[in-house]
Design a protein around this motif. Structure first.
Motif, short mmCIF file in Angstrom:
data_model
loop_
_atom_site.label_atom_id
_atom_site.label_comp_id
_atom_site.label_asym_id
_atom_site.label_seq_id
_atom_site.Cartn_x
_atom_site.Cartn_y
_atom_site.Cartn_z
N THR A 11 83.05 -6.54 44.52
CA THR A 11 83.35 -7.32 43.32
C THR A 11 83.22 -6.46 42.07
OG1 THR A 11 81.05 -8.05 43.13
CG2 THR A 11 82.55 -9.44 44.42
N GLY A 12 83.62 -7.04 40.94
CA GLY A 12 83.42 -6.38 39.66
C GLY A 12 84.45 -5.34 39.31
N ALA B 71 91.39 -9.44 46.93
CA ALA B 71 90.91 -10.69 47.51
C ALA B 71 90.70 -11.77 46.47
CB ALA B 71 89.60 -10.43 48.26
N GLY B 72 90.48 -11.38 45.22
CA GLY B 72 90.30 -12.34 44.15
C GLY B 72 90.72 -11.72 42.83
N CYS B 73 91.46 -12.48 42.01
CA CYS B 73 92.02 -11.92 40.78
C CYS B 73 91.06 -11.92 39.61
CB CYS B 73 93.28 -12.71 40.39
SG CYS B 73 94.68 -12.47 41.53
N HIS C 20 87.82 0.80 38.78
CA HIS C 20 89.07 0.57 38.05
C HIS C 20 90.23 1.07 38.89
CE1 HIS C 20 91.65 1.40 34.18
NE2 HIS C 20 92.14 0.42 34.92
N ILE C 21 91.21 0.22 39.14
CA ILE C 21 92.42 0.62 39.83
C ILE C 21 93.63 0.22 38.98
CG2 ILE C 21 91.45 0.51 42.16
CD1 ILE C 21 92.88 -2.20 42.46
N ALA D 164 87.56 -8.63 39.30
CA ALA D 164 88.36 -8.91 40.49
C ALA D 164 87.60 -8.46 41.74
CB ALA D 164 89.70 -8.19 40.41
N THR D 165 88.05 -8.96 42.89
CA THR D 165 87.41 -8.63 44.17
C THR D 165 88.41 -7.90 45.05
OG1 THR D 165 86.01 -10.59 44.05
CG2 THR D 165 86.28 -9.58 46.22
#
Length: 244
Positions: free
Chosen positions: A66-67, A172-174, A211-212, A236-237
């Protein structure tokens, strides 16, 4: 495509209200013969894959983390930009760096977008690419920092010490956008459905821990950077899979 994204969001948590994010970015990358990149553009992958914390991860490990901050990048389209004609100099071939050949004249806004995003499709159908370690060059495809063709909704960038080149992951999560609200439902669903792979890396200083940068393909309108597709996701996850 927007209707499909709305349906997907009913099945996927973490999406905001369905709206109209604008046209979906071009999903088909150009099909061109692969040519080996110049040595100056090749960035070797670390011998040991790095996990999302920057520490070595065992082969085949799957990690939910996460994060994360997720930004996006795209291929600029010359016909959608204006500004004064600007002469660009660089390389006419791939195996070159910091060349001085005349690459043509392009609208200043387009040149600025290419420098910011890394790639742009010219009116002739050729691609004007830019990298911090190479400068400008003309090519038959939008390229990553290793000289490979970028693939929409597949290619992603990360600092090598954060996620190693070749690492595969899913969103997996926005999370949320800058104002604390949920991201557009269609955009979130598209990002979550995609199967991403780290093939690119940030210009030094623009990346950072967790960061991506996700590649969307070509912009679809002159106001693309004002659309819901040009998004920054916070907290985001990711599901990181070294062998997925």
């Amino acid at each position: 495509m927007r209707a499909i994204g709305g349906v997907l969001c009913l099945l996927l948590a973490g999406c905001g209200p369905a709206g109209d994010p604008g046209p979906v970015p071009t999903l088909i990358a150009p099909t061109v013969p692969f040519r080996m990149p110049a040595p100056s553009r090749v960035v070797p992958a670390p011998a040991t894959p790095a996990g999302p914390s920057g520490l070595p991860a065992p082969s085949g490990a799957v990690t939910t983390s996460t994060g994360w901050e997720i930004t996006v990048y795209y291929t600029a389209v010359e016909d959608l930009h204006g500004g004064d004609p600007t002469t660009v100099r660089g390389c006419l071939r791939l195996d070159c760096a910091h060349g001085h050949d005349d690459l043509g004249s392009y609208p200043s806004d387009f040149v600025a977008a290419v420098e910011a995003e890394g790639t742009g499709r010219t009116g002739s159908g050729r691609y004007l690419n830019w990298s911090y370690d190479v400068g400008f060059w003309l090519d038959s495809a939008p390229r990553d920092t290793a000289g490979r063709a970028l693939r929409p909704f597949v290619s992603a960038a990360a600092d090598p010490g954060v996620l190693a080149r070749g690492t595969r992951f899913r969103i997996a999560g926005c999370g949320r956008v800058d104002d604390g609200s949920l991201p557009d439902a269609t955009v979130c669903a598209a990002l979550r459905t995609a199967k991403w792979q780290v093939t690119d890396e940030f210009t030094p200083g623009l990346g950072g821990r967790r960061h991506i940068d996700a590649y969307l393909g070509e912009e679809t309108g002159g106001d693309f950077t004002e659309s819901a597709w040009y998004v920054t996701l916070r907290d985001a996850t990711l599901r990181v899979d070294q062998e997925a």
